[in-house]
Each structure stands twice: as structure tokens, then as C-alpha cells.
Design an enzyme around this catalytic site. Structure first.
Site, PDB file in Angstrom:
ATOM      1  N   GLU A 184       4.955  11.427  -2.040  1.00 23.80           N
ATOM      2  CA  GLU A 184       5.791  10.543  -1.223  1.00 23.80           C
ATOM      3  C   GLU A 184       6.713   9.676  -2.086  1.00 23.80           C
ATOM      4  O   GLU A 184       7.697   9.142  -1.560  1.00 23.80           O
ATOM      5  CB  GLU A 184       4.965   9.617  -0.316  1.00 23.80           C
ATOM      6  CG  GLU A 184       4.181  10.357   0.759  1.00 23.80           C
ATOM      7  CD  GLU A 184       3.364   9.402   1.613  1.00 23.80           C
ATOM      8  OE1 GLU A 184       3.926   8.367   2.031  1.00 23.80           O
ATOM      9  OE2 GLU A 184       2.170   9.684   1.845  1.00 23.80           O
ATOM     10  N   GLU A 204       0.886  -1.169   0.000  1.00 23.66           N
ATOM     11  CA  GLU A 204       0.000   0.000   0.000  1.00 23.66           C
ATOM     12  C   GLU A 204       0.914   1.206   0.000  1.00 23.66           C
ATOM     13  O   GLU A 204       1.382   1.666   1.033  1.00 23.66           O
ATOM     14  CB  GLU A 204      -0.928  -0.030   1.217  1.00 23.66           C
ATOM     15  CG  GLU A 204      -2.122   0.908   1.066  1.00 23.66           C
ATOM     16  CD  GLU A 204      -1.767   2.356   1.380  1.00 23.66           C
ATOM     17  OE1 GLU A 204      -2.043   2.800   2.505  1.00 23.66           O
ATOM     18  OE2 GLU A 204      -1.176   3.043   0.496  1.00 23.66           O
TER      19      GLU A 204
END
Lengths: 379, 379
Positions: free
Chosen positions: A148, A139
């Protein structure tokens, strides 16, 4: 001087665009540290849409896991690795860069999967596994999918450790963009203007009482405030009726074949038709979905979708990312937007993004308005 | 996984207690970065108590500046350096570690002090000045004086660059502690309990719907939450009537002679008498004051004080640091507290602190209650 921030969300440092030359200590201070907190893990574990999707993806496709080897990239609390074990995996390698790995190890033990799930603390770029795997589950998605830049680590894992016949969980990912209306546009402009009013009062006071003329700082201050209030994308949970035109796909990723190059510099040209009657185009919203389809050779028995699109019934911790326009523009049903979207990594911090949105409005009557161009920061 | 934090206030990383072996990139990511923002500089420039004290300290003591050489450690926007120049300094070196130095340079120029004030970008530990100086001026104080550990850099500057006859601005600094009452104690306990209630609900849901028993994480989660809600000192602006007993000095620093060793491990034993009638001891407040007295050989003409004590009329951006007790304890006028205070730097980040407060209450009737001991974190 007192400062409450010890590392500020959004402040940037670091070295380059490629994660290979990022200082690890800096990366930890800027990025990894939040994931070491149980509170943050719990927030993600409480996201029912996220949990349901991954849970169903695993347990409705046990054939992918039963008797197989699995790698969980960024295992966090260990939840995905535990599910893979419960679905019958022969062996699961659960890699986690932070000290959260110690909690994951405890959790694996408490759920009687010590013989199956091996938690390894380290970064995916550095660890060595004893064997290649049949499945990589992870995930990894950030706000608007790529914030990110964690997918880099999944690609690295795949290239090093996935068997040629292996499958990726999820198998596909898409980024979407749509025109929206939102009260936030006025609010942020109001905040910005208030901040500048306050600045001019401050200038006056500082000159009067302290004999220093700070007016030379007005321009950089205004730029800093403009960036903060007007140009930084916002997290929001939009209602579907705020989406005022057709959404379009700006990026489609096959997790089995994508390279880091494919996601470094995104460029997309899309169209959107306004579907609301008289309304205001206040900005654009970006979101993503992922699918669990297995591979062509080894498809899922039950395809699962995890979407973060605006929804009346469902919300996720990802929300959507909102890019606001100042000022908003009046549009009506049938107007068309031609939109050019580009996204690149911030030079100071490869985990943050810089976005350029330029668009033309073709009124339903046929008039073409002059193009707009705006720069945004995903912090 | 979506995470809004990019470097979280309070998260810690870094290497050691001494600033000499701290990774500079990590230190920037954790600490320096906020000071590069004009918004943050403005907040400090808008602190009237701070501004008045330094302004008066300089302009009511021009004899210390006129025709002299000055070093401003951590010049930020350049304000102190500019004042020193306006007070007649022959030369001012204004050292600033962040890109804020570029704005300081602009400000110096716009205020016609280019020939006097030289802005140098770099850390105090690294820069080289062409000469020693008569005065070191710096606004280095963090919450409760020592948070941020910036005084280390002032000591370094003094040992390298201050003439034997030189003076420090400020010349003295003191840390104070006092018993307080505050509604925050109940509030934080309530927040903590709510968080734990929520945790148990989460445990139940996760077991029921997702087949994973997370109860083994209850203990570490509770510790993490306890630390966050109950053991982390809070910024607060206390009203003087919340101070329920006599304040005492826990540290007295002579800025001309203090060493880093003197401030590394603080230990103090103090007493406080409760001055309120029936009330609740909810915790302790820490604050500081600094004085501008010059040196023995070269005293100030006008001594100036800058205090951050709770005040009805004045507040500063430092506020006070509040250490809460759970549960609060009933005390009355005449009860005495014997308090042992210790403060050390956090191992993970030398700019953050760990505090231990132990205390005994001697009731006015003579009874001695069993001692309490609490650990706190200044984040």
C-alpha cells in the site's frame, strides 16, 4: 460479455513508482475506495491486537499528548485522533483522504471532542495545517508492512509538519522473514495443474467444435496462471509451529529519519537455521512489528510493541504474507539457509510489490545445494 | 492498515454518465483491466451457449460475410473476427482496448488469417479504420444486457464505420423481467441481521474497552450493509421453476437504430400474472436475449437466438440478475402484478446501474394491495 469484476483486487494500473506522479483518480479506483467503507473500518477496529497496542501506546504515554498538538495521518474513522484528544491533546488534526472523514467528524462530535479534534478531508500531500505538531500518529502498515506504500504519506507529513522535537507513533518498524512449512504449497500446485488440465481440454473442444486452434495461447495462459497460483504471495494466519527455522530482520526503519528512498528498493541478505527435525521447506513467511518508543530526546514512559508474528494466542487482520516454493524441499535440523531478499514497487502500481527470493541450503553435513531463485508478486 | 482489496468489485469512482468524459485511466482501473486476463477470456470462450449462438450466427449466414468487410468491436481473444475470416470475409478489423489485442494478433496468425484479420489496439472511440464496413459483430452484452455500458461503444462504431447498407450482429436485443421465488431472500436478510448483531456487539466492546462511543455510526453502517446485502442485485442461475409468473419485455433494442439516449434512462410499465399456486414473491429476475436477424434489406438466412432466460438445460456465464424483496410476499395463481421499472446509470460510474422497481399486487379476488417501491444497485 458479462464480467463480475468492477476493478479487481490485484489488477494493476497507474503510472509510476513515485506517488507524486500517480493519477489521483486511478489511485482512488485502485486503492483508497475500500477505506471509504464503514465495513472495512470496522474490520480494523475489531482487530484487538491492533487496538490494544495503539490504545496502550497513547494512554500509557500521556506525557507525549497532554497539552500537545497531534497529527493523525489517515484517520479513517477517527479512532486514533479521538484517543489523542482523550489523552489530553490541546489540538489534533485528523487527515483522511476519503469520505470516511465525514463519519470521523460525526464520531468526534459524538464523543465531545469537537473543540480539540479537527477532521480534514484531503490527501496528506495536499492539505495545509495551521501549525506544526508535536506528535504524528498513524496506522499506516499494510501487509508485510509496506504493501500500500502508505508510509510515503507519513514521511511527507513528517517532513512538512513535525516539529524538530516531535515524536512518531509508532517510532520504529521492522520486517521479518522466516522459513515455513505449509499445506498451501501442495494445494496451489494442485490448483495450477488442474487449471492447466482444464486448459488443454478447452483447447481440444475449441478446435473440435469451433475450428479455432488456440494452442498459441498456451504459453501466455500458463504464465498468467503460474503467476496467479504459484507466484502471488498469500495472506495466511500461520501457527508458530509452521515456522521451521530462525526468523531474521530484513528491514529496520526509524520512522523519525527514514526517507522514501530507504524503502523503495529493499535488499537484504540473511541467514536462517532450520530448527525442526525432518521437515519440508514450503516457503517463506514475511511479517512485521512496530514499536512505540518515542524519541531519544523524548522517550516513551511505557514502550509498546505491536507484532504480527505467527502466534498461538493472537492473530491480526494483517496475518503474514506467504511466499511458496514449488516444489517444497526436504530439510532437517541444523541445515542453514543463506537468503537474499529484494523488494521493489510494481511499475504498474506503486502500492504493490515485486519480490525476489534467492537462497542456498547448506546441509548440516556440509553439502551446499545449488541456489534457487524465485520471483513473487505482492498484489 | 492491511487491506486485501486493490480496487474492489463494486466500488465506484469516475466522473459522469456519458462515456465521453470518463477518465480513461480510471475506466481502465475499474473496468477494462479484467478483460486483459486470458483466464477471463477463457471463461467466456467456455460458455457454450454463447459460443454456439455466435458460431451459428456467422456460419449459417455466410452470405453476410463472404467477400465483405467486418468490424469486431471489443475482439478480446479475436474469436469472432477469426470466425468472420473463416466465413470468407475479405477484411476484418478487430478492435480491442486492452493488451489482450496482442494475444488476438497471435491467434489470428496461428489460424492463418493474417491477411484478412487486422487487430487494432485502442478504444472504439479513438481508432480510425481505413474504410467503412458491411458488418459490425460484437459480443457486448453485460449482466442484464446493459451492465458495463459497452453498447455505447458499439453505437459509436456503427455511427462512424457501418455502411448505410450494413448489418449488425446481433441485430436485436431485449431485456426481460419476471417475478421469482428464491431462498436467497431469506439468506441475505439473515446475513444482514447477523451483520447488525455483530455491529451492536462491536459498539459495546468499543465503548467498554476503548472508551469511544461509536453509536452515531449505526445509521450509516446499517445503510451501507442494507445496500450491500439487500439492495444489490445478485448473479444467479435460476431454475425455471423459480419463475412464478409471466415474464415481460422491458426493453426492445434495434441495434441498427438505437442511440445512447435510448438506453440511458430506461422506463417500463409491465404486467405479470402469477402462475404458481400458493407461493412467495421473493423478488424479480432480469435477463436478456439477442437475435441475429440481419437487416430488413439484407436479412439473415438463418435467424439465431441467444437467450439467457432461466433454463433447465442451458446456463450461461451471464446468469440472471436477481432483485430481492424484503420481506417476500405471499401470492397465488391468478394474482396480477403491475410493475414500474426504471434503470439509470450510476453517477459515480457510468458502467454500473441504479434500478427502481415499484409494483402493485392485484389479488385474484380483486383486492389491490398498497404499492411497494424498492431501490436496487447493479454493481
Amino acid at each position: 460479455m458479462g464480467s463480475s469484476a468492477n476493478g479487481v483486487a490485484g489488477d494493476r494500473t497507474g503510472t509510476s513508482n513515485g506517488s507524486s506522479s500517480v493519477d489521483k483518480g486511478v489511485d482512488f479506483a485502485n486503492y483508497f475506495c475500500t477505506y471509504a467503507l464503514l465495513y472495512h473500518q470496522k474490520e480494523m477496529l475489531c482487530d484487538r491486537v491492533r487496538m490494544e497496542a495503539y490504545y496502550n501506546a497513547v494512554f500509557e504515554n500521556k506525557h507525549h499528548f497532554h497539552g500537545k498538538t497531534v497529527l493523525d495521518v489517515g484517520t479513517g474513522s477517527g479512532i486514533l485522533a479521538i484517543w489523542a484528544g482523550q489523552a489530553g491533546a490541546r489540538k489534533v488534526y485528523a487527515v483522511e483522504a476519503t469520505k470516511m472523514s465525514e463519519h470521523a467528524r460525526e464520531l468526534v462530535k459524538a464523543n465531545n471532542l469537537e473543540d480539540v479534534v479537527e477532521v480534514i478531508e484531503g490527501s496528506m500531500e495536499d492539505v495545509t495545517l495551521p501549525e506544526k505538531v508535536d506528535v504524528i500518529i498513524s496506522e499506516w502498515m499494510g501487509y508485510f508492512l509496506l504493501r500500500e506504500s502508505m508510509f510515503d504519506s507519513v514521511i511527507c507529513a513528517r517532513d512538512r509538519w513535525l516539529k524538530p522535537t516531535g515524536v512518531m507513533y509508532p517510532s520504529n518498524a521492522r520486517m521479518w522473514l522466516a522459513p515455513i512449512r505449509s499445506g498451501l504449497a501442495n494445494q496451489k500446485m494442485s490448483d495450477y495443474e488442474g487449471s492447466m488440465d482444464d486448459w488443454f481440454y478447452f483447447l481440444d473442444q475449441t478446435k473440435t467444435y469451433y475450428g479455432v486452434d488456440m494452442s498459441v495461447l498456451t504459453k501466455p495462459f500458463a504464465e498468467e496462471q503460474k503467476k496467479y497460483y504459484l507466484q502471488t504471495s498469500l495472506w495466511n494466519n500461520l501457527h508458530p509451529n509452521q515456522v521451521i527455522g530462525t526468523a531474521a530482520i530484513i528491514k529496520d526503519i526509524d520512522c523519525l529519519t527514514a526517507t522514501v528512498n530507504d524503502i523503495l528498493n529493499l535488499r537484504a541478505s540473511i541467514s536462517s537455521s532450520i530448527s525442526s527435525e525432518e521437515t519440508r521447506l514450503c516457503g517463506f513467511a514475511g511479517w512485521f512489528d512496530v514499536h512505540f518508543r518515542g524519541s531519544k530526546e523524548n522517550p516513551a514512559q511505557q514502550e509498546i510493541e505491536l507484532t504480527t508474528a505467527p502466534s498461538e494466542d493472537y492473530s491480526t487482520h494483517w496475518g503474514q504474507q506467504v511466499f511458496l516454493l514449488h516444489p517444497p524441499i526436504s530439510v532437517s535440523e541444523g541445515d542453514d539457509l543463506n537468503i537474499n531478499f529484494s523488494m521493489d514497487r510494481s511499475k504498474e502500481n506503486h502500492r504493490l510489490m515485486e519480490v525476489e527470493l534467492s537462497y542456498e541450503i547448506k546441509k548440516s553435513a556440509g553439502t551446499l545445494l545449488p541456489p534457487f531463485r524465485n520471483k513473487f508478486y505482492i498484489e
